[in-house]
Write a protein that holds these residues in place. Sequence first.
Motif, PDB file in Angstrom:
ATOM      1  N   LEU A  78      45.677  88.426  14.394  1.00 20.26           N
ATOM      2  CA  LEU A  78      46.027  89.754  14.894  1.00 20.26           C
ATOM      3  C   LEU A  78      46.064  89.749  16.409  1.00 20.26           C
ATOM      4  O   LEU A  78      45.224  89.138  17.059  1.00 20.26           O
ATOM      5  CB  LEU A  78      45.021  90.799  14.416  1.00 20.26           C
ATOM      6  CG  LEU A  78      45.114  91.209  12.966  1.00 20.26           C
ATOM      7  CD1 LEU A  78      44.063  92.260  12.648  1.00 20.26           C
ATOM      8  CD2 LEU A  78      46.494  91.735  12.628  1.00 20.26           C
ATOM      9  N   CYS A 125      48.447  97.589  11.400  1.00 19.77           N
ATOM     10  CA  CYS A 125      47.888  97.342  10.072  1.00 19.77           C
ATOM     11  C   CYS A 125      47.916  98.627   9.256  1.00 19.77           C
ATOM     12  O   CYS A 125      47.616  99.707   9.776  1.00 19.77           O
ATOM     13  CB  CYS A 125      46.447  96.857  10.171  1.00 19.77           C
ATOM     14  SG  CYS A 125      46.268  95.222  10.886  1.00 19.77           S
ATOM     15  N   VAL A 156      45.179  95.232   3.114  1.00 16.19           N
ATOM     16  CA  VAL A 156      45.670  95.337   4.479  1.00 16.19           C
ATOM     17  C   VAL A 156      47.051  94.706   4.551  1.00 16.19           C
ATOM     18  O   VAL A 156      47.238  93.556   4.151  1.00 16.19           O
ATOM     19  CB  VAL A 156      44.724  94.643   5.481  1.00 16.19           C
ATOM     20  CG1 VAL A 156      45.217  94.850   6.903  1.00 16.19           C
ATOM     21  CG2 VAL A 156      43.299  95.163   5.321  1.00 16.19           C
ATOM     22  N   ILE A 175      49.976  93.753   7.243  1.00 15.50           N
ATOM     23  CA  ILE A 175      50.082  93.521   8.678  1.00 15.50           C
ATOM     24  C   ILE A 175      51.545  93.479   9.105  1.00 15.50           C
ATOM     25  O   ILE A 175      52.349  92.762   8.498  1.00 15.50           O
ATOM     26  CB  ILE A 175      49.381  92.203   9.068  1.00 15.50           C
ATOM     27  CG1 ILE A 175      47.899  92.273   8.679  1.00 15.50           C
ATOM     28  CG2 ILE A 175      49.553  91.904  10.559  1.00 15.50           C
ATOM     29  CD1 ILE A 175      47.162  90.949   8.758  1.00 15.50           C
TER      30      ILE A 175
END
Length: 163
Positions: free
Chosen positions: A131, A137, A153, A155
């Motif tokens: 990240l 997210c 999650v 991304i």
Amino acid sequence: MGKVSTTLLCYTVVCLLTSGKTTPGENRTFCESSVRQATEAEKNQALKKARIAAAQYKYQYPLIEVMRPSSVRRRFFLSFSKDWKIRRKLRNDQEVILRVKEKTWTCTFSLSSNNVGLLSGWKYFVPDNKLEEDDVCVFVPVGEQNKTLVLDVIIFRARPEID
């Protein structure tokens, strides 16, 4: 456009002196990135994709968060929106499981008068998922595992060349 790898240099410092925010002997983790800054167009594109994805889960109350420097570098605290409906069901120091595909990370939910968000395991989630600042997210509540909230999650990269 070809994929490039990101270098996320993380290091742990043992505090020798107290600064008011640290305790002597306390370990602190810091990360520095070698990637370029995202353009405004790239930031907007990542956020747009995240909103489209979140709309598919609207009945599960997804949360969209843009990664800030404090989320992915020094402090490793991910602030959650105070308007997120699921937040009201969480207690301070409650564990939360983050899941990306089949891999999971356990984080601690922190609730104080000033901040609401994730601590502890978050500092492992960040480098494991590469990240970077301005990545977006989407956190989707998908149920519980042994009475612990599980958040899928998704991304969205602000710099599409990073994988």
